[in-house]
Scaffold this motif. Structure first.
Motif, short mmCIF file in Angstrom:
data_model
loop_
_atom_site.label_atom_id
_atom_site.label_comp_id
_atom_site.label_asym_id
_atom_site.label_seq_id
_atom_site.Cartn_x
_atom_site.Cartn_y
_atom_site.Cartn_z
N GLU A 17 -35.84 3.97 25.78
CA GLU A 17 -36.15 3.76 24.35
C GLU A 17 -34.87 3.41 23.59
OE1 GLU A 17 -38.97 3.56 23.00
OE2 GLU A 17 -40.41 4.76 24.14
N GLN A 18 -33.79 4.10 23.92
CA GLN A 18 -32.50 3.84 23.26
C GLN A 18 -32.05 2.42 23.54
OE1 GLN A 18 -30.08 7.08 24.89
NE2 GLN A 18 -29.41 7.52 22.81
N LEU A 19 -32.14 2.02 24.80
CA LEU A 19 -31.73 0.67 25.18
C LEU A 19 -32.59 -0.37 24.47
CD1 LEU A 19 -31.19 1.30 29.00
CD2 LEU A 19 -29.39 0.69 27.36
N VAL A 40 -25.39 -4.14 24.97
CA VAL A 40 -26.53 -3.23 24.81
C VAL A 40 -26.11 -1.81 25.17
CG1 VAL A 40 -28.90 -2.71 25.53
CG2 VAL A 40 -28.15 -5.09 25.40
N ALA A 41 -25.40 -1.69 26.31
CA ALA A 41 -24.97 -0.36 26.77
C ALA A 41 -24.02 0.27 25.77
CB ALA A 41 -24.31 -0.49 28.14
N MET A 46 -23.18 4.17 26.28
CA MET A 46 -23.23 4.44 27.73
C MET A 46 -22.50 3.34 28.51
SD MET A 46 -27.11 3.43 28.88
CE MET A 46 -27.99 4.49 27.75
N ARG A 47 -22.24 3.63 29.78
CA ARG A 47 -21.54 2.66 30.62
C ARG A 47 -22.52 1.61 31.13
NH1 ARG A 47 -19.53 5.12 35.19
NH2 ARG A 47 -21.06 6.75 34.90
N TYR A 52 -27.91 -0.40 34.49
CA TYR A 52 -28.50 -0.93 35.73
C TYR A 52 -29.35 0.10 36.48
CZ TYR A 52 -25.68 -5.07 35.04
OH TYR A 52 -25.14 -6.21 34.52
N TYR A 53 -29.21 1.35 36.12
CA TYR A 53 -30.09 2.37 36.71
C TYR A 53 -31.52 2.15 36.22
CZ TYR A 53 -32.25 6.89 37.59
OH TYR A 53 -33.11 7.88 37.99
#
Lengths: 196, 111
Positions: A17-19, A40-41, A46-47, A52-53
């Protein structure tokens, strides 16, 4: 553009949702093909590897956002009793995310706005077609239902598009005209069938 | 010292199904009755919409209200009967008459 599929934990869903929110805000500033995973990250603190996870690339995230939005529109329609309420509900949903919808509309790849709205518009057009056919005492063939739903969907999408682009102030008025046409067409058809 | 009589009005609850313009909507109808006047609410499709009305005859009700979100609600009149715990009738809106059916949540026969 394949999406990574694995069982979602609530925390995973929150991250997605954050992404999605980050992508939506970036879409308001530039087209999708210019958005990078890193941006975006970073917006989510975030990294890149964490991105990619969840998704293979920005396009996979975009697809996910489109699915989410489509579901949201449909869920809202389930809370309506009339076609007019459903149209107004769609308009409210769009209003809540107006920059995102405008970005979809102006995306270089054609039809992005329609991809989000089509499901809800199709549901609405189909339900209205069935409703007026039944009220007039008739049942439509699958083919007739499909064709009329397609026409109705096209009309609804055009109304929403014109409203979103500022060419039409009150799509409800034209919607009422469309609904009245459907009602009269169903009655006319029932009358004709009786006379044959 | 004055003595008064405290009356507790019983709320009647029904599980209902409304055949709306956009298909069936399930929920509940709650009503209470006092000397020929009824009031209550529909709990349908995530909206709680109040109504008021009257008892036409024993077990037959005429109510008025509006369905849907407050900003965009659809006004209606509804006429329904309750027999042996079963509710049936119609909701009359500007877009047509919609079937309304239901059963008492108490499980015992109603008037």
């Amino acid at each position: 553009m394949e999406q990574i599929t694995h069982e979602l934990r609530p925390r995973d869903n929150r991250t997605r949702e954050q992404l999605c929110a980050a992508l939506k805000s970036l879409l308001c500033t530039k087209p999708l093909d210019q958005i990078r995973v890193r941006e975006v990250a970073e917006r989510c603190g975030m990294r890149r590897q964490s991105f990619y996870y969840h998704f293979t690339d920005v396009y996979a995230l975009f697809e996910w956002s489109v699915d989410r939005e489509r579901d949201r529109l449909r869920r809202r329609q389930e809370r309506c009793f009339t076609g007019r309420q459903a149209l107004r509900s769609l308009m409210r949903c769009i209003e809540e995310e107006r920059p995102y919808y405008l970005a979809l509309r102006s995306d270089r790849r054609p039809g992005q706005l329609q991809r989000v709205l089509r499901g809800a518009a199709e549901d609405l057009a189909g339900q209205m077609t069935v409703y007026y056919a039944r009220r007039a005492g008739g049942e439509l063939s699958q083919e007739a239902l499909r064709r009329r739903t397609e026409v109705g969907t096209g009309i609804l999408l055009a109304l929403l598009d014109a409203w979103l682009s500022g060419q039409l102030e009150r799509p409800e008025q034209l919607y009422d005209t469309w609904e009245e046409w459907m009602r009269q067409a169903a009655l006319g058809e029932a009358w004709q069938n009786q006379c044959v | 010292m004055a003595f008064g009589v405290i009356m507790i009005l019983e709320k009647l609850r029904y599980v209902v199904m409304l055949q709306s313009q956009l298909g069936p909507r399930a929920g509940e109808l709650v009503l209470q009755e006092e000397s020929g006047v009824v009031s209550g609410y529909f709990n349908l499709a995530g909206h709680r919409n109040g109504f008021s009305g009257s008892v036409v005859e024993a077990g037959k009700y005429l109510i008025t209200g509006a369905l849907g979100p407050a900003a965009d609600s659809e006004p209606y009149d509804a006429l329904f009967t309750v027999r042996n715990g079963r509710l049936s009738g119609g909701v009359i809106t500007s877009r047509g008459c919609w079937d309304l059916s239901g059963v008492s949540m108490r499980g015992s026969p109603e008037p």
